[in-house]
Design a protein around this motif. Structure first.
Motif, PDB file in Angstrom:
ATOM      1  N   ASP A   4      -0.220 -14.550  37.783  1.00 43.50           N
ATOM      2  CA  ASP A   4       0.504 -14.522  39.061  1.00 43.50           C
ATOM      3  C   ASP A   4       2.000 -14.735  38.873  1.00 43.50           C
TER       4      ASP A   4
ATOM      5  N   ALA B 271       6.090  -9.135  39.977  1.00 46.11           N
ATOM      6  CA  ALA B 271       5.324  -8.065  40.621  1.00 46.11           C
ATOM      7  C   ALA B 271       5.766  -6.678  40.152  1.00 46.11           C
ATOM      8  N   ASP B 272       7.054  -6.519  39.846  1.00 45.93           N
ATOM      9  CA  ASP B 272       7.537  -5.220  39.352  1.00 45.93           C
ATOM     10  C   ASP B 272       6.816  -4.819  38.074  1.00 45.93           C
TER      11      ASP B 272
ATOM     12  N   THR C 172       3.642  -6.210  37.066  1.00 44.81           N
ATOM     13  CA  THR C 172       2.195  -6.114  37.270  1.00 44.81           C
ATOM     14  C   THR C 172       1.821  -4.815  37.970  1.00 44.81           C
ATOM     15  N   ARG C 173       2.720  -4.284  38.779  1.00 45.13           N
ATOM     16  CA  ARG C 173       2.445  -2.989  39.422  1.00 45.13           C
ATOM     17  C   ARG C 173       2.350  -1.867  38.391  1.00 45.13           C
ATOM     18  N   LEU C 174       3.024  -2.040  37.256  1.00 43.60           N
ATOM     19  CA  LEU C 174       3.007  -1.017  36.209  1.00 43.60           C
ATOM     20  C   LEU C 174       1.784  -1.123  35.295  1.00 43.60           C
TER      21      LEU C 174
ATOM     22  N   ASP D  86      -1.772  -0.769  34.001  1.00 46.95           N
ATOM     23  CA  ASP D  86      -2.714   0.282  34.362  1.00 46.95           C
ATOM     24  C   ASP D  86      -3.956   0.219  33.484  1.00 46.95           C
TER      25      ASP D  86
END
Length: 118
Positions: free
Chosen positions: A18, A22-23, A25-27, A29
């Protein structure tokens, strides 16, 4: 050895994930994170703290489809054996999680050590 339940340790891993921006974790895949008590014998290192298995994002091409998720495993036993306090466990789990996630992004051990995530 420091005592900590599996559930408490899993929560520390979740909290470390956590804290990754976020920039980033969004990547991420096609990757799953697991907690195991001990590294497998075939890993060759009973004190291994974490392991990334898969194809880093930097090496994926058009051929990359329909594959099982990459796997990040954080090992509870070795971490608890090397840490004397809960605070040390929190810090080591965070370093280990970031280290293994960085491998997912194609960052090698040499660079991670230079950045303090060795």
């Amino acid at each position: 050895m420091l005592e900590m339940t599996r559930e408490e340790f899993e929560e520390l891993v979740a909290e470390a994930l956590d804290r990754i921006p976020a920039d980033l974790t969004r990547l991420m895949d096609n990757v799953a994170v697991f907690v195991e008590d001990e590294p497998p014998a075939e890993a060759g290192d009973p004190e291994l703290l974490g392991l990334y298995e898969g194809t880093p994002l930097t090496e994926r091409g058009e051929w990359y489809a329909g594959v099982l998720p990459d796997r990040i495993t954080i090992y509870r036993g070795p971490t608890l054996r090397m840490c004397a306090t809960r605070e040390e466990v929190v810090e080591e789990v965070e370093v280990t999680v970031v280290h293994e996630v960085a491998h997912h992004f194609g960052i090698d051990d040499e660079r991670l050590h230079a950045l303090g995530y060795g």
